[in-house]
Design a protein around this motif. Structure first.
Motif, PDB file in Angstrom:
ATOM      1  N   LEU A   1       2.807  68.099  65.601  1.00  0.00           N
ATOM      2  CA  LEU A   1       4.161  68.016  66.135  1.00  0.00           C
ATOM      3  C   LEU A   1       4.170  68.250  67.645  1.00  0.00           C
ATOM      4  N   GLY A   2       3.386  69.211  68.111  1.00  0.00           N
ATOM      5  CA  GLY A   2       3.349  69.491  69.536  1.00  0.00           C
ATOM      6  C   GLY A   2       2.820  68.316  70.330  1.00  0.00           C
ATOM      7  N   ARG A   3       1.777  67.667  69.800  1.00  0.00           N
ATOM      8  CA  ARG A   3       1.205  66.514  70.518  1.00  0.00           C
ATOM      9  C   ARG A   3       2.220  65.380  70.620  1.00  0.00           C
ATOM     10  N   ILE A   4       2.932  65.110  69.514  1.00  0.00           N
ATOM     11  CA  ILE A   4       3.953  64.063  69.521  1.00  0.00           C
ATOM     12  C   ILE A   4       5.079  64.430  70.489  1.00  0.00           C
ATOM     13  N   ALA A   5       5.512  65.696  70.447  1.00  0.00           N
ATOM     14  CA  ALA A   5       6.627  66.125  71.297  1.00  0.00           C
ATOM     15  C   ALA A   5       6.288  66.015  72.781  1.00  0.00           C
ATOM     16  N   HIS A   6       5.069  66.379  73.158  1.00  0.00           N
ATOM     17  CA  HIS A   6       4.673  66.236  74.558  1.00  0.00           C
ATOM     18  C   HIS A   6       4.726  64.768  74.984  1.00  0.00           C
ATOM     19  N   LYS A   7       4.244  63.883  74.114  1.00  0.00           N
ATOM     20  CA  LYS A   7       4.280  62.459  74.446  1.00  0.00           C
ATOM     21  C   LYS A   7       5.734  61.992  74.572  1.00  0.00           C
ATOM     22  N   HIS A   8       6.584  62.401  73.646  1.00  0.00           N
ATOM     23  CA  HIS A   8       7.994  62.019  73.707  1.00  0.00           C
ATOM     24  C   HIS A   8       8.648  62.540  74.991  1.00  0.00           C
TER      25      HIS A   8
ATOM     26  N   LEU B   1      10.756  68.235  66.104  1.00  0.00           N
ATOM     27  CA  LEU B   1      10.376  67.578  67.350  1.00  0.00           C
ATOM     28  C   LEU B   1      11.451  67.755  68.419  1.00  0.00           C
ATOM     29  N   ILE B   2      12.719  67.601  68.035  1.00  0.00           N
ATOM     30  CA  ILE B   2      13.811  67.762  69.000  1.00  0.00           C
ATOM     31  C   ILE B   2      13.789  69.165  69.605  1.00  0.00           C
ATOM     32  N   ALA B   3      13.545  70.181  68.768  1.00  0.00           N
ATOM     33  CA  ALA B   3      13.524  71.561  69.259  1.00  0.00           C
ATOM     34  C   ALA B   3      12.363  71.769  70.240  1.00  0.00           C
ATOM     35  N   ILE B   4      11.192  71.242  69.899  1.00  0.00           N
ATOM     36  CA  ILE B   4      10.040  71.380  70.802  1.00  0.00           C
ATOM     37  C   ILE B   4      10.299  70.639  72.109  1.00  0.00           C
ATOM     38  N   GLU B   5      10.848  69.422  72.006  1.00  0.00           N
ATOM     39  CA  GLU B   5      11.120  68.627  73.209  1.00  0.00           C
ATOM     40  C   GLU B   5      12.160  69.299  74.097  1.00  0.00           C
ATOM     41  N   ASP B   6      13.170  69.909  73.495  1.00  0.00           N
ATOM     42  CA  ASP B   6      14.156  70.641  74.289  1.00  0.00           C
ATOM     43  C   ASP B   6      13.491  71.771  75.077  1.00  0.00           C
ATOM     44  N   ARG B   7      12.562  72.482  74.436  1.00  0.00           N
ATOM     45  CA  ARG B   7      11.849  73.553  75.139  1.00  0.00           C
ATOM     46  C   ARG B   7      10.994  72.991  76.277  1.00  0.00           C
ATOM     47  N   LEU B   8      10.364  71.852  76.037  1.00  0.00           N
ATOM     48  CA  LEU B   8       9.527  71.247  77.075  1.00  0.00           C
ATOM     49  C   LEU B   8      10.368  70.804  78.275  1.00  0.00           C
TER      50      LEU B   8
ATOM     51  N   PHE C   1      -4.915  59.145  74.191  1.00  0.00           N
ATOM     52  CA  PHE C   1      -3.964  58.359  74.973  1.00  0.00           C
ATOM     53  C   PHE C   1      -3.616  57.120  74.171  1.00  0.00           C
ATOM     54  N   GLY C   2      -2.315  56.851  74.067  1.00  0.00           N
ATOM     55  CA  GLY C   2      -1.858  55.847  73.127  1.00  0.00           C
ATOM     56  C   GLY C   2      -1.528  56.528  71.813  1.00  0.00           C
ATOM     57  N   PRO C   3      -1.270  55.769  70.764  1.00  0.00           N
ATOM     58  CA  PRO C   3      -0.896  56.350  69.487  1.00  0.00           C
ATOM     59  C   PRO C   3      -2.000  57.242  68.937  1.00  0.00           C
ATOM     60  N   ASP C   4      -1.598  58.390  68.391  1.00  0.00           N
ATOM     61  CA  ASP C   4      -2.563  59.316  67.803  1.00  0.00           C
ATOM     62  C   ASP C   4      -2.921  58.826  66.404  1.00  0.00           C
ATOM     63  N   LEU C   5      -4.111  58.230  66.279  1.00  0.00           N
ATOM     64  CA  LEU C   5      -4.542  57.651  65.013  1.00  0.00           C
ATOM     65  C   LEU C   5      -5.420  58.603  64.212  1.00  0.00           C
ATOM     66  N   TRP C   6      -5.497  59.874  64.618  1.00  0.00           N
ATOM     67  CA  TRP C   6      -6.358  60.809  63.907  1.00  0.00           C
ATOM     68  C   TRP C   6      -5.947  60.929  62.450  1.00  0.00           C
ATOM     69  N   PHE C   7      -4.628  60.911  62.201  1.00  0.00           N
ATOM     70  CA  PHE C   7      -4.136  61.063  60.834  1.00  0.00           C
ATOM     71  C   PHE C   7      -3.809  59.728  60.182  1.00  0.00           C
ATOM     72  N   ALA C   8      -4.029  58.625  60.899  1.00  0.00           N
ATOM     73  CA  ALA C   8      -3.649  57.312  60.355  1.00  0.00           C
ATOM     74  C   ALA C   8      -4.578  56.912  59.216  1.00  0.00           C
ATOM     75  N   GLN C   9      -3.996  56.189  58.266  1.00  0.00           N
ATOM     76  CA  GLN C   9      -4.788  55.677  57.156  1.00  0.00           C
ATOM     77  C   GLN C   9      -5.309  54.303  57.500  1.00  0.00           C
TER      78      GLN C   9
END
Length: 398
Positions: free
Chosen positions: A81-88, A136-143, A389-397
C-alpha cells in the motif's frame, strides 16, 4: 478488517475472481478511458497500457490485497500500500478519483462475471475495494501533508541548469525551482515525477530517481532513453533526450518514494542494475556525508562498462566510506575484468554480514534473483527493500 460475512463471501469467490481478474482489469481500463480519455492522455503511462503491464499490476495488487484480508485479517499489506500511495502522490492522485475508478471497475466485474455477481458478492467485493481505497487515500493525505501541499497539488516549474551526457543513451539533467524558492527536501532514494507535453498534445508523466546528494542545492535526475520502436514505451525519455537543454523548464512533482535510508546504523547492501544505480548514488552520497561506519557492499550489473551510467561516481562515493567495497558485473567486460564478475550478478562469492539491510533497484528479474540469493544467505525478507519504476509487477500473476 473485512466484516465476517464479507470474509466468507470473498474467501469463497476469490478463486473465481482471481481467475478472471486479468479480464476484469483489461475491461476496466477500456471503460475508464472511454469515459475519461484525458486520464490516458495526461495521467496514465501510455506505454504501460499498451504493453499490458498496468493491467497486470492492478490485477496483482487487488488479488494480493483480498488474499491478505481473508488469510491474515489482523495484518495489512502496508509495504504494498505504501509503494502504491507514494506513486499516486507523485502523480497528484486525489480522493475523488477513487470514486471514478470504483464506477468502472465494478461495471467491469459485473460484465465479466455476469450472474455470479449476486448482491452479496457485490457487497463483499465493494467492501474490499473501499478498504484498499480508503487506506491508500489516508496514506496519500499524509504524504501530501508532509510536503506541505494540498492533495494533488504536487507540481512546480523547474529550470534545467545543466545537461550532462553520461553514456550514449543516458543524460543527467540538473534542476532548480524556476521561482527561486528552495528545492524541497528529499530522502536518499526518492524520486520525482516529470510531466512533458508531447507532439500530439498528451502530457505524459514518468518517475525518475533523484541522483544528487540530499544536501545539494541542485537536484539531478539521470534519464536513460528507452527505445520503444515507435510505441508509447519510452516516449518521455525520448522527448527529454531530443528536446531538453539548459534553460528549458520542466514540470516536476514533489519528491516521493519509499525506498529510503532511515538512519540505519547497520551493514548495508546496495544492489542495482542498469539505470537502477541512480537512487544508490544518492544513498552513497548521504552515507558518506553522515559518516556511516558500518560495512557497505555495493553491487551493480550492466551490459558493459561503457553502458554503466555514473560509473565514476559509483566508485568515487563508495571509496569515501571507511568500510565499503564495490562489485561490478558486466556481460561484455573490458579486457582484464575479473572472470567471476562477468555475466549476471552472482552473490555466491560475497560475504553478506549478519544484520545486513539490502536495497535493490533495477529490472524486476534482476531484483527477484538478488532477493532470492540474499534470502538464501540468511537476510530476513523484512530487511530487503526494492524500488520498481512503472507498474509494480512483483505481485502480478503471469
Amino acid at each position: 478488517m473485512l466484516s465476517e460475512p464479507s470474509t466468507a463471501t470473498v474467501r469463497a469467490t476469490l478463486p473465481v475472481v482471481g481467475a478472471a481478474i486479468g479480464d476484469i482489469a483489461d475491461l476496466f481500463y477500456r471503460k475508464l478511458f472511454d469515459a475519461h480519455p484525458e486520464l490516458l492522455r495526461d495521467l496514465f503511462n501510455r506505454g504501460n497500457q499498451a504493453s499490458g503491464a498496468q493491467r497486470q499490476a492492478l490485477a496483482g495488487s487487488i488479488a494480493a490485497f483480498a488474499t491478505q484480508l481473508v488469510e491474515h485479517p489482523d495484518a495489512r499489506p502496508d509495504v504494498m500500500l505504501g509503494r502504491i500511495a507514494h506513486k499516486h502522490a507523485s502523480l497528484g492522485v486525489t480522493a475523488a478519483q477513487y470514486d471514478v475508478v470504483h464506477t468502472h471497475l465494478f461495471a467491469a466485474i459485473a460484465e465479466v462475471l455476469g450472474d455470479a455477481v449476486t448482491p452479496e458478492v457485490a457487497a463483499a467485493w465493494d467492501e474490499v475495494y473501499w478498504l484498499m481505497a480508503n487506506a491508500l487515500i489516508a496514506i496519500e493525505d499524509r504524504l501530501y501533508a508532509q510536503q506541505g501541499v494540498a492533495a494533488g497539488d504536487v507540481w512546480r516549474a523547474w529550470e534545467v541548469t545543466a545537461r550532462i551526457e553520461e553514456t550514449a543513451d543516458v543524460a543527467t539533467f540538473q534542476l532548480r525551482p524556476a521561482d527561486g524558492a528552495p528545492a524541497p527536501a528529499f530522502r536518499p532514494g526518492q524520486y520525482v515525477s516529470v510531466q512533458v507535453e508531447l507532439a500530439d498534445g498528451a502530457r505524459q508523466i514518468r518517475q525518475y530517481s533523484l541522483s544528487s546528494a540530499p544536501d545539494s542545492p541542485v537536484r539531478s535526475i539521470t534519464v536513460k532513453q528507452v527505445h520503444g520502436g515507435g510505441s508509447p514505451d519510452g516516449e518521455v525519455s525520448a522527448h527529454l533526450h531530443a528536446h531538453t537543454r539548459a534553460g528549458d523548464r520542466l514540470r516536476v512533482s514533489a519528491p516521493y518514494g519509499d525506498l529510503v535510508l532511515d538512519g540505519v546504523d547497520a551493514p548495508l547492501l546496495l544492489a542495482s542494475a542498469g539505470i537502477g544505480c541512480t537512487p544508490m548514488l544518492s544513498m552513497l552520497d548521504h552515507l558518506a556525508a553522515t559518516g556511516h561506519s558500518a560495512p557497505v557492499t555495493v553491487v551493480h550489473g550492466d551490459r558493459s562498462p561503457a553502458d554503466h551510467a555514473l560509473r565514476i561516481d559509483h566508485e568515487r562515493l563508495t571509496g569515501k566510506l571507511p568500510d565499503a567495497a564495490a562489485h561490478f558485473w558486466y556481460e561484455d567486460p573490458e579486457p582484464g575484468h575479473p572472470v567471476d564478475r562477468t555475466g549476471l550478478v552472482d552473490l555466491s562469492g560475497l560475504v553478506v554480514p549478519t544484520g545486513t539491510h539490502a536495497y535493490l533497484c533495477g529490472p524486476l528479474p534482476f531484483m527477484r534473483a538478488v532477493r532470492a540469493q540474499l534470502l538464501a544467505k540468511g537476510v530476513p525478507a523484512a530487511d530487503i527493500h526494492y524500488e520498481v519504476f512503472g507498474p509494480d509487477l512483483w505481485f502480478a500473476q503471469d
